[in-house]
Motif scaffolding. Structure first.
Motif, PDB file in Angstrom:
ATOM      1  N   ASP A 181       0.820  -1.211   0.000  1.00 47.36           N
ATOM      2  CA  ASP A 181       0.000   0.000   0.000  1.00 47.36           C
ATOM      3  C   ASP A 181       0.855   1.263   0.000  1.00 47.36           C
ATOM      4  OD1 ASP A 181       0.939  -0.658   2.490  1.00 47.36           O
ATOM      5  OD2 ASP A 181      -0.893  -0.120   3.562  1.00 47.36           O
ATOM      6  N   VAL A 182       1.456   1.529  -1.158  1.00 48.49           N
ATOM      7  CA  VAL A 182       2.283   2.718  -1.338  1.00 48.49           C
ATOM      8  C   VAL A 182       1.912   3.408  -2.641  1.00 48.49           C
ATOM      9  CG1 VAL A 182       4.245   1.748  -0.062  1.00 48.49           C
ATOM     10  CG2 VAL A 182       4.157   1.496  -2.533  1.00 48.49           C
ATOM     11  N   SER A 183       2.193   4.688  -2.699  1.00 54.63           N
ATOM     12  CA  SER A 183       2.165   5.410  -3.969  1.00 54.63           C
ATOM     13  C   SER A 183       3.571   5.310  -4.535  1.00 54.63           C
ATOM     14  CB  SER A 183       1.802   6.880  -3.748  1.00 54.63           C
ATOM     15  OG  SER A 183       0.486   6.981  -3.287  1.00 54.63           O
ATOM     16  N   SER A 202       4.117   5.908   1.668  1.00 53.39           N
ATOM     17  CA  SER A 202       3.003   5.160   2.240  1.00 53.39           C
ATOM     18  C   SER A 202       1.664   5.808   1.917  1.00 53.39           C
ATOM     19  CB  SER A 202       3.157   5.046   3.757  1.00 53.39           C
ATOM     20  OG  SER A 202       2.043   4.370   4.303  1.00 53.39           O
ATOM     21  N   ASP A 203       0.681   4.978   1.584  1.00 54.07           N
ATOM     22  CA  ASP A 203      -0.693   5.453   1.372  1.00 54.07           C
ATOM     23  C   ASP A 203      -1.466   5.527   2.687  1.00 54.07           C
ATOM     24  OD1 ASP A 203      -0.546   5.817  -1.352  1.00 54.07           O
ATOM     25  OD2 ASP A 203      -1.327   3.837  -1.840  1.00 54.07           O
ATOM     26  N   ARG A 204      -0.880   5.045   3.760  1.00 57.71           N
ATOM     27  CA  ARG A 204      -1.577   4.979   5.045  1.00 57.71           C
ATOM     28  C   ARG A 204      -1.639   6.314   5.787  1.00 57.71           C
ATOM     29  NH1 ARG A 204       0.549  -0.459   8.094  1.00 57.71           N
ATOM     30  NH2 ARG A 204      -0.139  -1.942   6.527  1.00 57.71           N
ATOM     31  N   VAL A 252       0.584  12.959   3.578  1.00 61.88           N
ATOM     32  CA  VAL A 252       1.893  13.291   3.022  1.00 61.88           C
ATOM     33  C   VAL A 252       2.300  14.681   3.505  1.00 61.88           C
ATOM     34  CG1 VAL A 252       3.188  13.635   0.893  1.00 61.88           C
ATOM     35  CG2 VAL A 252       1.470  11.822   1.015  1.00 61.88           C
TER      36      VAL A 252
END
Length: 195
Positions: A48-50, A167-169, A172
């Motif tokens: 779950d990352v960009s 991380s998408d969690r 940013v």
């Protein structure tokens, strides 16, 4: 290619650059121990990352002019595997890629030396007895004008995409947003996905 231009544009940004395996890097992102990382995007699941592609990596036989296959302009993976090899440690994704390619052509890597240090690897290759298979990015800061030679490996030609991951969690931070913009601006044409 990312940190220097970004720091020039934003002089108050400070960096800590760590060398970690891809598995550790992705775990550090999940645990919020780091803000961003650079890793392979096209070899193993990244979760779950960009991801922003930065460059394509290829593999080279590192040898000396008088060393194994040092007098050739191109080598096959089979030929490279027949040399006495120094390779990166098995926990490094670059090594897992090398092992995977060799297994596809029916060869199991049996290096005479394994290390997690590019410097140690190159020091051993410079002696002239051994060779190595390294990603081209490992040689960007190395002067090849002495006895070292980097020879393209073909049959099969292998490329992997390396990129910035965030991380998408978590939200940013502004500095990370600037890093993402820098990565997008520096990505070679054709690597970025269509909008």
């Amino acid at each position: 290619k990312l940190t220097v231009p970004l720091q020039i544009r934003h002089p108050n940004i400070r960096f800590t650059v760590l060398g970690r395996t891809s598995t550790v890097l992705l775990n550090m992102l999940r645990q919020r121990e780091i803000d961003a990382g650079v890793t392979y995007l096209s070899n193993e699941p990244i979760g779950d990352v960009s991801a922003i592609p930065i460059y394509r990596e290829e593999y080279l036989l590192l040898t000396t002019e008088a060393g194994p296959l040092g007098d050739t302009d191109r080598v096959t993976w089979s030929q490279a595997a027949e040399t006495p090899l120094c390779l990166l440690a098995r926990d490094m994704q670059s090594r897992r890629i090398v092992d995977s390619i060799l297994r596809r052509i029916g060869i199991e890597a049996t290096p005479v030396l394994e290390t997690d240090s590019i410097s140690a690897l190159m020091a051993h290759v410079r002696v002239g007895q051994w060779a190595s298979i390294v990603p081209n990015s490992a040689l960007e800061s190395v002067e090849l004008t002495d006895t070292l030679r980097a020879i393209p490996i073909v049959e099969p030609e292998v490329f992997h995409t390396v990129g910035l991951v965030v991380s998408d969690r978590y939200p940013v931070q502004p500095a990370v947003t600037s890093l993402i913009e820098e990565a997008k601006a520096r990505a070679p044409h054709g690597l970025l996905p269509a909008a």
